[in-house]
Scaffold this motif. Structure first.
Motif, mmCIF file in Angstrom:
data_model
loop_
_atom_site.group_PDB
_atom_site.id
_atom_site.type_symbol
_atom_site.label_atom_id
_atom_site.label_comp_id
_atom_site.label_asym_id
_atom_site.label_seq_id
_atom_site.Cartn_x
_atom_site.Cartn_y
_atom_site.Cartn_z
ATOM 1 N N HIS A 204 0.827 -1.206 0.000
ATOM 2 C CA HIS A 204 0.000 0.000 0.000
ATOM 3 C C HIS A 204 0.859 1.253 0.000
ATOM 4 O O HIS A 204 0.349 2.366 -0.121
ATOM 5 C CB HIS A 204 -0.975 0.010 1.189
ATOM 6 C CG HIS A 204 -0.287 0.073 2.518
ATOM 7 N ND1 HIS A 204 -0.029 1.249 3.155
ATOM 8 C CD2 HIS A 204 0.204 -0.905 3.302
ATOM 9 C CE1 HIS A 204 0.597 0.997 4.300
ATOM 10 N NE2 HIS A 204 0.748 -0.308 4.402
ATOM 11 N N LYS A 205 2.187 1.068 0.144
ATOM 12 C CA LYS A 205 3.128 2.184 0.057
ATOM 13 C C LYS A 205 4.453 1.664 -0.481
ATOM 14 O O LYS A 205 4.675 0.448 -0.551
ATOM 15 C CB LYS A 205 3.305 2.861 1.406
ATOM 16 C CG LYS A 205 3.925 1.990 2.473
ATOM 17 C CD LYS A 205 4.035 2.777 3.773
ATOM 18 C CE LYS A 205 4.745 1.959 4.839
ATOM 19 N NZ LYS A 205 4.896 2.719 6.073
ATOM 20 N N THR A 206 5.328 2.587 -0.828
ATOM 21 C CA THR A 206 6.624 2.222 -1.381
ATOM 22 C C THR A 206 7.454 1.444 -0.364
ATOM 23 O O THR A 206 7.550 1.848 0.790
ATOM 24 C CB THR A 206 7.389 3.487 -1.821
ATOM 25 O OG1 THR A 206 6.584 4.203 -2.760
ATOM 26 C CG2 THR A 206 8.705 3.134 -2.461
ATOM 27 N N ALA A 207 8.015 0.340 -0.805
ATOM 28 C CA ALA A 207 8.857 -0.521 0.025
ATOM 29 C C ALA A 207 9.689 -1.387 -0.921
ATOM 30 O O ALA A 207 9.395 -1.450 -2.119
ATOM 31 C CB ALA A 207 7.996 -1.396 0.930
ATOM 32 N N PRO A 208 10.729 -2.061 -0.403
ATOM 33 C CA PRO A 208 11.495 -2.962 -1.276
ATOM 34 C C PRO A 208 10.574 -3.994 -1.929
ATOM 35 O O PRO A 208 9.723 -4.582 -1.268
ATOM 36 C CB PRO A 208 12.479 -3.630 -0.315
ATOM 37 C CG PRO A 208 12.646 -2.644 0.798
ATOM 38 C CD PRO A 208 11.296 -1.999 0.946
#
Length: 82
Positions: free
Chosen positions: A10-14
């Protein structure tokens, strides 16, 4: 047919991805900016706009209705890796 495990973001992550692990942006219909490099749960038959109530289940619904190539479907969260 093969198995697929969808990883809910739901959000930027690796990015966690492979031939069988497929990242999916949950709640994309409500997002200001789509996350790059992944499927959105707002394509095809979808309940993406209900993500506020159903959370990651919008990804499971998407996979159930739109993944026609997998014989088995799984779901994990990007912060809770199997």
């Amino acid at each position: 047919m093969t198995a697929a495990i969808y990883t809910a973001y739901h959000k930027t992550a690796p990015l966690i991805a492979s031939a069988r692990v497929r990242p999916i942006h949950v709640g994309r219909a409500l997002a200001r900016v789509p996350l790059n490099g992944m499927i959105g749960d707002d394509t095809g038959d979808t309940i993406s706009d209900r993500n506020g109530r159903y959370c990651e289940l919008t990804a499971l619904y998407w996979a159930w209705k739109n993944d026609r190539t997998s014989s088995h479907i799984g779901l994990m969260h990007y912060r809770r890796v199997l």
